[in-house]
Design a protein around this motif. Structure first.
Motif, mmCIF file in Angstrom:
data_model
loop_
_atom_site.group_PDB
_atom_site.id
_atom_site.type_symbol
_atom_site.label_atom_id
_atom_site.label_comp_id
_atom_site.label_asym_id
_atom_site.label_seq_id
_atom_site.Cartn_x
_atom_site.Cartn_y
_atom_site.Cartn_z
ATOM 1 N N GLU A 154 9.001 7.809 1.537
ATOM 2 C CA GLU A 154 7.696 7.836 2.204
ATOM 3 C C GLU A 154 6.576 8.080 1.196
ATOM 4 O O GLU A 154 5.526 7.419 1.240
ATOM 5 C CB GLU A 154 7.675 8.916 3.281
ATOM 6 N N VAL A 155 6.789 9.009 0.271
ATOM 7 C CA VAL A 155 5.787 9.253 -0.774
ATOM 8 C C VAL A 155 5.594 8.019 -1.633
ATOM 9 O O VAL A 155 4.463 7.608 -1.934
ATOM 10 C CB VAL A 155 6.180 10.464 -1.633
ATOM 11 N N VAL A 156 6.705 7.392 -2.066
ATOM 12 C CA VAL A 156 6.629 6.188 -2.888
ATOM 13 C C VAL A 156 5.840 5.101 -2.173
ATOM 14 O O VAL A 156 4.940 4.467 -2.750
ATOM 15 C CB VAL A 156 8.048 5.698 -3.251
ATOM 16 N N ARG A 157 6.142 4.883 -0.908
ATOM 17 C CA ARG A 157 5.457 3.822 -0.150
ATOM 18 C C ARG A 157 3.970 4.140 0.008
ATOM 19 O O ARG A 157 3.122 3.240 -0.089
ATOM 20 C CB ARG A 157 6.116 3.647 1.214
ATOM 21 N N ARG A 158 3.631 5.386 0.270
ATOM 22 C CA ARG A 158 2.213 5.734 0.406
ATOM 23 C C ARG A 158 1.477 5.554 -0.918
ATOM 24 O O ARG A 158 0.322 5.093 -0.939
ATOM 25 C CB ARG A 158 2.073 7.172 0.895
ATOM 26 N N LEU A 159 2.131 5.894 -2.020
ATOM 27 C CA LEU A 159 1.501 5.704 -3.326
ATOM 28 C C LEU A 159 1.278 4.217 -3.614
ATOM 29 O O LEU A 159 0.258 3.838 -4.196
ATOM 30 C CB LEU A 159 2.352 6.341 -4.415
ATOM 31 N N TRP A 160 2.213 3.365 -3.221
ATOM 32 C CA TRP A 160 1.999 1.915 -3.394
ATOM 33 C C TRP A 160 0.774 1.446 -2.609
ATOM 34 O O TRP A 160 0.089 0.515 -3.028
ATOM 35 C CB TRP A 160 3.237 1.149 -2.925
ATOM 36 N N ASP A 161 0.498 2.084 -1.494
ATOM 37 C CA ASP A 161 -0.653 1.696 -0.670
ATOM 38 C C ASP A 161 -1.934 2.429 -1.050
ATOM 39 O O ASP A 161 -2.989 2.177 -0.458
ATOM 40 C CB ASP A 161 -0.353 1.971 0.810
ATOM 41 N N SER A 162 -1.850 3.355 -2.014
ATOM 42 C CA SER A 162 -3.020 4.192 -2.296
ATOM 43 C C SER A 162 -4.152 3.412 -2.968
ATOM 44 O O SER A 162 -5.288 3.882 -3.011
ATOM 45 C CB SER A 162 -2.626 5.401 -3.141
ATOM 46 N N TRP A 163 -3.840 2.246 -3.516
ATOM 47 C CA TRP A 163 -4.879 1.307 -3.977
ATOM 48 C C TRP A 163 -4.926 0.148 -2.978
ATOM 49 O O TRP A 163 -3.899 -0.471 -2.687
ATOM 50 C CB TRP A 163 -4.534 0.722 -5.343
ATOM 51 N N GLU A 164 -6.092 -0.164 -2.474
ATOM 52 C CA GLU A 164 -6.226 -1.385 -1.683
ATOM 53 C C GLU A 164 -6.093 -2.595 -2.601
ATOM 54 O O GLU A 164 -6.293 -2.514 -3.820
ATOM 55 C CB GLU A 164 -7.560 -1.404 -0.942
ATOM 56 N N ASP A 165 -5.760 -3.733 -2.008
ATOM 57 C CA ASP A 165 -5.482 -4.923 -2.811
ATOM 58 C C ASP A 165 -6.661 -5.350 -3.673
ATOM 59 O O ASP A 165 -6.476 -5.884 -4.765
ATOM 60 C CB ASP A 165 -5.063 -6.086 -1.900
ATOM 61 N N ASP A 166 -7.862 -5.142 -3.178
ATOM 62 C CA ASP A 166 -9.044 -5.583 -3.915
ATOM 63 C C ASP A 166 -9.807 -4.405 -4.532
ATOM 64 O O ASP A 166 -11.026 -4.468 -4.718
ATOM 65 C CB ASP A 166 -9.975 -6.400 -3.017
ATOM 66 N N ALA A 167 -9.078 -3.348 -4.883
ATOM 67 C CA ALA A 167 -9.732 -2.178 -5.479
ATOM 68 C C ALA A 167 -10.274 -2.475 -6.872
ATOM 69 O O ALA A 167 -11.264 -1.880 -7.298
ATOM 70 C CB ALA A 167 -8.757 -1.007 -5.535
ATOM 71 N N GLU A 168 -9.647 -3.390 -7.592
ATOM 72 C CA GLU A 168 -10.121 -3.753 -8.925
ATOM 73 C C GLU A 168 -11.151 -4.873 -8.799
ATOM 74 O O GLU A 168 -10.825 -5.990 -8.386
ATOM 75 C CB GLU A 168 -8.954 -4.222 -9.799
ATOM 76 N N ILE A 169 -12.386 -4.599 -9.142
ATOM 77 C CA ILE A 169 -13.438 -5.603 -9.012
ATOM 78 C C ILE A 169 -13.822 -6.209 -10.359
ATOM 79 O O ILE A 169 -14.361 -7.300 -10.428
ATOM 80 C CB ILE A 169 -14.672 -5.017 -8.307
#
Length: 369
Positions: A154-169
């Motif tokens: 659960e922690v691993v999965r939440r960390l994978w989601d902690s950046w949104e897909d378009d967070a890097e601009i």
């Protein structure tokens, strides 16, 4: 159509496999050895490979078995860029490994493989394994270890989601590389972990790399239902395959269910039996999974009977490498293709795609930081 994978372990799953004429025991710690195996698996259009790992080696005084191993996640990251299609599910030990570290490692694997990474989660219950770390008293009851592994995933999965897909601009004009509003604290607090986040690695190409679990008992069935995308089971016959599949799908219907089989495959059944007997004379071999000896056609019969019993796919454990791997890719695969039961080309560019899993939405997308 069936899914096919192979489980790579040293020189093969039989402890005497390293003594076979075509074995390469002097290369077990070299990247070329592992690259050759995975490239052969990709030649056979297999869905993925798993790579075994553990925290301990046999310490029974024997010197006639392979001892020592490389880190499975690092092997996968080294070999993945040499391939184009096949997926990688290296083994990670959840019991003594911090989820923050592994979330970053598997996300990195997903990047270097361009969307073909994943992880097979394993529990370590041995006091000898715990002694490597010295932080906990063992033994620990299996239900507690399973609960901890579930929180770990659960922690691993939440960390994978902690950046949104378009967070890097990457806006050179304004000097803004990331949008900080699209990075999120996960704020996970549970019995075993307290992790704030976010990750230091952007969301993986697949969003959520697939997670797998090998299960023999109800407690781990529940872990698979809670945390995994696919589960490896060890049925002994078609009736067992049906019963086990119904049991885990009763916990979660959409779980992919694979059957594990150790295989010794040759052109004739007698040749396969003779080869296994020769290996058995050199070292005793036992397995949690069914041990198959026979021809590619006989193995195809077995797997298709289990498919008809409700299994999604199969993880084959080659008894000896490279012999039984090439018997799978050049014998079993053409046999299944002739029966219309296996692909003739890769149809997806990611491991999730190969397994028929959609790319999941980010759980934090649109939330305030």
């Amino acid at each position: 159509m069936v899914h096919l994978a192979v489980a790579l372990e040293g020189a093969g799953w039989h402890p005497a496999a390293w003594r076979e004429p075509d074995a390469r025991p002097d290369e077990l710690f070299r990247p070329r050895y592992w690259a050759d195996l995975v490239i052969e698996a990709e030649h056979g259009l297999l869905d993925f490979v798993t790579i075994e790992d553990s925290l301990g080696a046999p310490r029974d005084g024997r010197t006639d078995r392979v001892d020592g191993r490389l880190d499975a996640v690092l092997i996968a990251a080294r070999v993945a860029p040499l391939t184009r299609h096949i997926g990688f599910l290296p083994t990670a030990i959840a019991t003594h490994t911090e989820p923050f570290h592994l979330s970053k490692a598997i996300a990195t694997l997903d990047y270097v493989s361009t969307g073909r990474g994943g992880v097979r989660v394993r529990i370590a219950s041995s006091p000898d394994d715990a002694a490597h770390f010295g932080r906990r008293e063992f033994p620990v009851p299996l239900p507690d270890l399973a609960e901890e592994a579930g929180d770990w995933v659960e922690v691993v999965r939440r960390l994978w989601d902690s950046w949104e897909d378009d967070a890097e601009i990457r806006d050179t004009a304004t000097g803004r590389f990331i949008d900080r509003d699209k990075l999120h604290y996960i704020d996970f607090t549970g019995r075993f972990f307290s992790v704030k986040g976010p990750s230091i690695t952007p969301r993986p190409p697949q969003g959520q790399p697939p997670v797998a679990v090998l299960s023999h008992v109800t407690e781990i069935h529940r872990l698979a239902a809670r945390s995994a995308d696919l589960v490896f089971l060890t049925p002994q016959d078609a009736d067992d395959a049906r019963a086990l599949g119904q049991e885990v799908r009763g916990l979660r219907e959409d779980l992919l269910v694979f059957g594990d089989v150790v295989v010794f495959v040759d052109e004739t059944e007698q040749a396969a039996r003779d080869r296994k007997a020769r290996l058995d004379d050199r070292a005793e071999f036992t397995s949690d999974a069914l041990v198959f000896t026979g021809t590619p056609a006989q193995l195809a019969d077995q797997l298709l009977a289990w498919r008809d019993a409700g299994l999604s796919g199969f993880r084959l454990r080659p008894g000896a490498l490279p012999h039984d791997l090439t018997a799978i890719t050049r014998g079993l695969v053409p046999e299944l293709q002739q029966r219309g039961a296996f692909r003739r080309e890769y149809e997806a560019g990611t491991l999730r795609g190969l397994l028929g899993l959609e790319r999941p939405a980010n759980r934090y997308a649109g939330a305030t930081r």
